[in-house]
Design a protein around this motif. Structure first.
Motif, PDB file in Angstrom:
ATOM      1  N   LEU A  28      -3.912  11.548   7.165  1.00  0.00           N
ATOM      2  CA  LEU A  28      -4.646  11.835   8.413  1.00  0.00           C
ATOM      3  C   LEU A  28      -5.974  12.512   8.096  1.00  0.00           C
ATOM      4  CD1 LEU A  28      -1.682  13.072  10.638  1.00  0.00           C
ATOM      5  CD2 LEU A  28      -2.797  10.839  10.704  1.00  0.00           C
ATOM      6  N   ASP A  46       2.060  -2.484  -4.514  1.00  0.00           N
ATOM      7  CA  ASP A  46       0.761  -1.823  -4.621  1.00  0.00           C
ATOM      8  C   ASP A  46      -0.036  -2.476  -5.753  1.00  0.00           C
ATOM      9  OD1 ASP A  46      -1.332   0.353  -5.161  1.00  0.00           O
ATOM     10  OD2 ASP A  46      -0.211   1.227  -3.519  1.00  0.00           O
ATOM     11  N   LEU A  47      -1.374  -2.306  -5.694  1.00  0.00           N
ATOM     12  CA  LEU A  47      -2.288  -2.891  -6.683  1.00  0.00           C
ATOM     13  C   LEU A  47      -2.398  -1.974  -7.903  1.00  0.00           C
ATOM     14  CD1 LEU A  47      -4.349  -5.285  -6.744  1.00  0.00           C
ATOM     15  CD2 LEU A  47      -6.033  -3.704  -5.859  1.00  0.00           C
ATOM     16  N   ASP A  48      -2.190  -0.708  -7.667  1.00  0.00           N
ATOM     17  CA  ASP A  48      -2.398   0.327  -8.670  1.00  0.00           C
ATOM     18  C   ASP A  48      -1.187   0.355  -9.607  1.00  0.00           C
ATOM     19  OD1 ASP A  48      -3.080   3.928  -8.322  1.00  0.00           O
ATOM     20  OD2 ASP A  48      -2.588   2.692 -10.083  1.00  0.00           O
ATOM     21  N   GLY A  51       1.453   5.117   3.196  1.00  0.00           N
ATOM     22  CA  GLY A  51       2.592   4.269   2.858  1.00  0.00           C
ATOM     23  C   GLY A  51       3.807   5.067   2.411  1.00  0.00           C
ATOM     24  N   VAL A  79      -4.437  -8.937   1.996  1.00  0.00           N
ATOM     25  CA  VAL A  79      -3.016  -8.561   1.981  1.00  0.00           C
ATOM     26  C   VAL A  79      -2.275  -9.277   3.098  1.00  0.00           C
ATOM     27  CG1 VAL A  79      -1.416  -6.653   2.406  1.00  0.00           C
ATOM     28  CG2 VAL A  79      -3.305  -6.348   0.787  1.00  0.00           C
ATOM     29  N   PRO A  87     -11.057   7.895   8.059  1.00  0.00           N
ATOM     30  CA  PRO A  87     -12.450   7.960   8.518  1.00  0.00           C
ATOM     31  C   PRO A  87     -12.645   7.754  10.019  1.00  0.00           C
ATOM     32  CG  PRO A  87     -12.073   6.000   7.155  1.00  0.00           C
ATOM     33  CD  PRO A  87     -10.806   6.754   7.156  1.00  0.00           C
ATOM     34  N   ALA A 132      -0.707  -0.847   4.635  1.00  0.00           N
ATOM     35  CA  ALA A 132      -1.265   0.517   4.557  1.00  0.00           C
ATOM     36  C   ALA A 132      -2.244   0.599   3.386  1.00  0.00           C
ATOM     37  CB  ALA A 132      -0.133   1.527   4.399  1.00  0.00           C
ATOM     38  N   VAL A 133      -3.142  -0.400   3.329  1.00  0.00           N
ATOM     39  CA  VAL A 133      -4.160  -0.434   2.279  1.00  0.00           C
ATOM     40  C   VAL A 133      -5.515  -0.149   2.922  1.00  0.00           C
ATOM     41  CG1 VAL A 133      -2.819  -2.126   0.981  1.00  0.00           C
ATOM     42  CG2 VAL A 133      -4.615  -2.910   2.555  1.00  0.00           C
ATOM     43  N   PRO A 134      -6.570   0.082   2.124  1.00  0.00           N
ATOM     44  CA  PRO A 134      -7.895   0.288   2.719  1.00  0.00           C
ATOM     45  C   PRO A 134      -8.349  -0.951   3.510  1.00  0.00           C
ATOM     46  CG  PRO A 134      -7.845   1.037   0.444  1.00  0.00           C
ATOM     47  CD  PRO A 134      -6.538   0.337   0.698  1.00  0.00           C
ATOM     48  N   PRO A 135      -9.243  -0.748   4.468  1.00  0.00           N
ATOM     49  CA  PRO A 135      -9.684  -1.853   5.338  1.00  0.00           C
ATOM     50  C   PRO A 135     -10.224  -3.060   4.559  1.00  0.00           C
ATOM     51  CG  PRO A 135     -10.678   0.234   6.045  1.00  0.00           C
ATOM     52  CD  PRO A 135      -9.902   0.530   4.809  1.00  0.00           C
ATOM     53  N   GLY A 142       0.859  -1.191   0.000  1.00  0.00           N
ATOM     54  CA  GLY A 142       0.000   0.000   0.000  1.00  0.00           C
ATOM     55  C   GLY A 142       0.883   1.225   0.000  1.00  0.00           C
ATOM     56  N   VAL A 143       1.101   1.798  -1.197  1.00  0.00           N
ATOM     57  CA  VAL A 143       1.988   2.951  -1.292  1.00  0.00           C
ATOM     58  C   VAL A 143       1.151   4.178  -1.664  1.00  0.00           C
ATOM     59  CG1 VAL A 143       4.145   3.800  -2.289  1.00  0.00           C
ATOM     60  CG2 VAL A 143       3.775   1.351  -2.057  1.00  0.00           C
ATOM     61  N   VAL A 190      -2.129  -0.253  14.675  1.00  0.00           N
ATOM     62  CA  VAL A 190      -1.914   1.151  15.050  1.00  0.00           C
ATOM     63  C   VAL A 190      -3.179   1.920  14.736  1.00  0.00           C
ATOM     64  CG1 VAL A 190      -0.618   3.264  14.569  1.00  0.00           C
ATOM     65  CG2 VAL A 190       0.537   1.042  14.493  1.00  0.00           C
ATOM     66  N   ASP A 191      -3.638   2.716  15.688  1.00  0.00           N
ATOM     67  CA  ASP A 191      -4.774   3.585  15.437  1.00  0.00           C
ATOM     68  C   ASP A 191      -4.475   4.961  16.037  1.00  0.00           C
ATOM     69  OD1 ASP A 191      -8.383   3.252  15.649  1.00  0.00           O
ATOM     70  OD2 ASP A 191      -7.102   4.909  15.055  1.00  0.00           O
ATOM     71  N   LEU A 192      -4.178   5.908  15.186  1.00  0.00           N
ATOM     72  CA  LEU A 192      -3.787   7.246  15.643  1.00  0.00           C
ATOM     73  C   LEU A 192      -4.951   7.989  16.278  1.00  0.00           C
ATOM     74  CD1 LEU A 192      -1.370   8.130  12.729  1.00  0.00           C
ATOM     75  CD2 LEU A 192      -0.768   7.568  15.080  1.00  0.00           C
TER      76      LEU A 192
END
Ligand SMILES: NC(=O)c1ccc[n+]([C@@H]2O[C@H](COP(=O)([O-])OP(=O)(O)OC[C@H]3O[C@@H](n4cnc5c(N)ncnc54)[C@H](O)[C@@H]3O)[C@@H](O)[C@H]2O)c1
Ligand SMILES: NC(=O)c1ccc[n+]([C@@H]2O[C@H](COP(=O)([O-])OP(=O)(O)OC[C@H]3O[C@@H](n4cnc5c(N)ncnc54)[C@H](O)[C@@H]3O)[C@@H](O)[C@H]2O)c1
Lengths: 204, 204
Positions: free
Chosen positions: B94, A112-114, A91, A154, B98, A145-148, A86-87, A185-187
Motif C-alpha cells: 500500500l 514470478d519472474l524473479d 502477492g 501476464v 503510486p 499482482a505484477v507492475p502495470p 507476482g509474488v 481492484v483499485d484500493l
C-alpha cells in the motif's frame, strides 16, 4: 440479467450472516440486513427476489437458510483453485490471507519472474518461474499482482494456459478475449469513499 | 442523505473519465458511462442528480466538467495525508502504490511493533515504532494492516491520536466512538464476485 450491484452485495450479506450466526442469532429482518449494508430494506428484498422466494413476511428470514441460499448462488460450498502471478509484497499478502481459504478460494500455484523468489514456499505453495507456466494449468481463477508494465503480457500467458477469470491489481487495463472475465481492484477507491464520509460526517 | 451505493460509484466514474480524457474524448453520453460501470443509464443520471444539475439533454456530458464536478465532490483536488499501522507485506504494498498519490492520498507516517522494521524507509516515509505514536498526530486518515488480533488495540491508539477515518484490512470488526468513520476491505468479496461471473458467464 442480474445487476452487478446486486451480485457485489451478496458477499457482504453472506459475511454479515456468518457473523450473526456465530452469535446464535437465528432470524433476521430485511430492515436489519439493510441497515448493516447501508441500503433500503426494499433493495435487500429486491436483491433476493432475483434468486427465487425466501423468507416469510412478518417473521423475517432464517439466518441459516439465507446462508445456504447465498452460499449456493456464490458457489461458496465448493473449493476454487487460483493461480497468482507476482509474488511481491501484495502477492505475498494475498497468499497468506486466511479468509480466502475460509470461503473456499485456495491459491495453489504461484509464479514470478524473479528467480530469487523461485523455490520460496508460502503456505503450501512453492513459487515457480513464470517461464514454467504450463500449457493447460487446469485452474479457472488467476490473480495478477505484477507492475502495470507487465500486466497485459501476464494476462496473455494466463489466458493461454486456460485461466478464465482474472483479478487484476495492476491498475493497468488488460484486454482479454471473449469468454474471459476480468475484475479490476483499485484500493484508491476505498480511500476516496472513506475520505468522502470523513469530510461529510454528520454525528448521529 | 446520499445512498452509499452512489458514493461508491463516483470513484469508478472518475477513473473512467480520466482514462477517456487521456484519449482526447471530450463528450460522453449517460449510456456510455452506464455501460462502463454495469448499471442503467437512468441510474447514472440519478447518481449525478444528488449533486445538482449537469450535462445537457441530448448532447451528453462534458468530460472535463464531469471530472471537475466529481473530483470536487470527492475532494480529490486536495492533498490528504494518511498514517498506516502495520508495515508487513500488505502495508508495504500500500505504501508503494503510486495510484494513491495520484489521487492526492499520501501515506506520510508508518508505524510497526517489530523493531527490526523501525527505521526502514519506504518511499519518503520512515517506519517508526508504534510506541512513538504521538498524542495528536494531526492526520485524519488511518490504515490498519496488522493481524486481526491487534486490530482493536491499534484502532484505539489511532483514535486516541486524533485519526477520524479508518480503512481496516484486518478482517476483524473494530469498535470506534461516534465521530469516527470506518470502512472495512475484504478482497475475498472480489474473488467471490469474479467467481460468480465465471460460473455464470454467457458469451456475448
Ligand atoms: N490495486 C490496488 O489497489 C493495489 C494496491 C497495492 C499495489 N498494487 C499494485 O500491485 C502490483 C504489485 O505490487 P507489489 O507492492 O507487490 O510490488 P512488488 O514489486 O513487491 O511485486 C511485484 C512482483 O511481480 C514480479 N513480476 C514483475 N514482472 C513479472 C512478470 N512479467 N511475470 C511474473 N512476475 C513478474 C516481480 O518479480 C515482483 O516479485 C503493483 O503493480 C502495484 O502497483 C495495487
Ligand atoms: N482485507 C483483505 O482483503 C486482506 C488481504 C490480505 C491480507 N489481509 C490482512 O492484512 C493484515 C496484514 O497482512 P500482511 O500479509 O501484511 O501480514 P504481515 O504479517 O506481513 O504484516 C503485519 C505487520 O503488522 C505488524 N504488527 C503486528 N501487531 C502490531 C501492532 N500491535 N502494532 C503495530 N504493528 C503491528 C507486524 O509487525 C507486521 O509488520 C493481516 O491481518 C491479513 O490477514 C487482508
Amino acid at each position: 440479467k442480474i445487476p452487478e450491484r446486486t451480485i457485489t452485495r451478496l458477499p457482504i450479506y453472506y459475511n454479515f450472516l456468518l457473523e450473526i450466526q456465530k452469535n446464535d442469532i437465528r432470524m433476521i429482518s430485511s430492515q436489519e440486513m439493510a441497515r448493516k449494508v447501508g441500503i433500503k430494506a426494499s433493495q435487500f428484498r429486491k436483491d433476493l427476489s432475483y434468486f427465487g422466494e425466501f423468507g416469510t413476511q412478518g417473521l423475517g428470514y432464517s439466518v441459516e437458510h439465507l446462508i445456504e441460499k447465498i452460499g449456493g448462488i456464490l458457489h461458496l460450498n465448493y473449493r476454487h483453485n487460483a493461480v497468482i502471478v507476482g509474488v511481491g509484497n501484495l502477492g505475498t499478502a494475498l497468499m497468506n490471507y486466511p479468509h480466502f481459504g475460509e470461503w473456499g478460494f485456495h491459491i495453489v500455484r504461484a509464479y514470478d519472474l524473479d528467480t530469487s523468489k523461485v523455490g520460496r514456499k508460502i503456505g503450501y505453495t512453492t513459487v515457480k518461474d513464470i517461464r514454467e507456466l504450463p500449457r493447460d494449468i487446469m485452474i479457472p481463477l488467476g490473480i495478477i499482482a505484477v507492475p502495470p508494465s507487465s500486466a497485459q503480457e501476464v494476462a496473455n500467458l494466463l489466458v493461454a494456459s486456460g485461466v478464465r477469470g482474472i483479478l487484476n491489481f495492476t491498475g493497468s487495463r488488460i484486454e482479454v478475449p471473449n469468454g474471459v472475465v476480468v475484475r479490476s481492484v483499485d484500493l484508491t477507491y476505498e480511500l476516496a469513499v472513506l475520505n468522502y464520509y470523513l469530510s461529510h460526517f454528520v454525528p448521529s
